[in-house]
Scaffold this motif. Sequence first.
Motif, short mmCIF file in Angstrom:
data_model
loop_
_atom_site.label_atom_id
_atom_site.label_comp_id
_atom_site.label_asym_id
_atom_site.label_seq_id
_atom_site.Cartn_x
_atom_site.Cartn_y
_atom_site.Cartn_z
N LEU A 98 -2.08 4.28 -2.50
CA LEU A 98 -1.52 4.85 -1.27
C LEU A 98 -0.19 5.55 -1.56
O LEU A 98 0.03 6.69 -1.12
CB LEU A 98 -1.33 3.77 -0.21
N ILE A 99 0.70 4.89 -2.29
CA ILE A 99 2.00 5.49 -2.62
C ILE A 99 1.80 6.73 -3.48
O ILE A 99 2.42 7.78 -3.24
CB ILE A 99 2.91 4.46 -3.32
N ALA A 100 0.93 6.64 -4.49
CA ALA A 100 0.69 7.78 -5.38
C ALA A 100 0.08 8.95 -4.61
O ALA A 100 0.46 10.10 -4.83
CB ALA A 100 -0.22 7.37 -6.54
N SER A 101 -0.84 8.67 -3.72
CA SER A 101 -1.46 9.74 -2.94
C SER A 101 -0.47 10.39 -1.99
O SER A 101 -0.44 11.62 -1.86
CB SER A 101 -2.66 9.20 -2.16
N THR A 102 0.34 9.58 -1.34
CA THR A 102 1.34 10.12 -0.40
C THR A 102 2.37 10.97 -1.13
O THR A 102 2.66 12.09 -0.71
CB THR A 102 2.03 8.96 0.36
N ALA A 132 4.49 5.33 -8.35
CA ALA A 132 3.95 4.27 -7.50
C ALA A 132 3.98 2.93 -8.22
O ALA A 132 4.30 1.90 -7.62
CB ALA A 132 2.53 4.62 -7.06
N GLY A 133 3.67 2.93 -9.51
CA GLY A 133 3.72 1.69 -10.29
C GLY A 133 5.13 1.14 -10.38
O GLY A 133 5.34 -0.07 -10.27
N ILE A 134 6.09 2.02 -10.58
CA ILE A 134 7.48 1.58 -10.65
C ILE A 134 7.94 1.03 -9.30
O ILE A 134 8.59 -0.01 -9.24
CB ILE A 134 8.39 2.74 -11.13
N ILE A 135 7.57 1.71 -8.23
CA ILE A 135 7.92 1.22 -6.89
C ILE A 135 7.29 -0.15 -6.64
O ILE A 135 7.95 -1.07 -6.16
CB ILE A 135 7.51 2.23 -5.80
N GLU A 136 6.02 -0.28 -6.99
CA GLU A 136 5.32 -1.56 -6.79
C GLU A 136 5.93 -2.67 -7.64
O GLU A 136 6.01 -3.81 -7.19
CB GLU A 136 3.83 -1.39 -7.11
N LEU A 137 6.38 -2.34 -8.83
CA LEU A 137 7.02 -3.32 -9.70
C LEU A 137 8.37 -3.76 -9.14
O LEU A 137 8.71 -4.94 -9.13
CB LEU A 137 7.21 -2.75 -11.10
N LEU A 138 9.15 -2.80 -8.64
CA LEU A 138 10.51 -3.10 -8.19
C LEU A 138 10.59 -3.56 -6.74
O LEU A 138 11.58 -4.16 -6.34
CB LEU A 138 11.41 -1.87 -8.38
N TRP A 139 9.59 -3.25 -5.93
CA TRP A 139 9.65 -3.53 -4.50
C TRP A 139 9.97 -4.98 -4.16
O TRP A 139 10.82 -5.23 -3.30
CB TRP A 139 8.36 -3.09 -3.82
#
Length: 152
Positions: A98-102, A132-139
């Motif tokens: 979702l993040i990568a697509s947006t 998106a992976g970095i955001i998901e890791l840090l979120w």
Amino acid sequence: MLALLYLAYIDWRTFRLPNAITFPLIFLGIAFNAASDLRLTSPSSACVGACLGYASIWVLNTGYRLLKNRNGIGMGDAKLLAALGAWLGWGTLPSILLIASTTGIVGGIIWLQWRGHQLQQAFPFGPFLAIAGIIELLWPQLIPTWILPKLI
């Protein structure tokens, strides 16, 4: 995280995500989650995440190929999503996509403006998967340390 940034840079410049980096990331993610006390997910979730990450992009590309007689997304992107699934677990894959697509839509609009509206031209999706992976890791760390204290 540095590997993701490096892969994003490579894909942006060359439209390639090298197997020499993506394959080791998949295996290291599974091994890290199996052997480390600092694991990010369970070993079974890492294995399922790697398989589902690759399979989801493969299915999307196969469907597109059936409709258009050409590939719609590279299999390097599938391997990158498999690596993210191996490190972060299968439960993160929907939010990563979702993040990568947006962010990819926004980036695609900018790319079209920059490249002169050439709709048939290839567009690198790997940088947006990496973001998106970095955001998901840090979120999980961002919510309790940066966001919640400012809201309270």
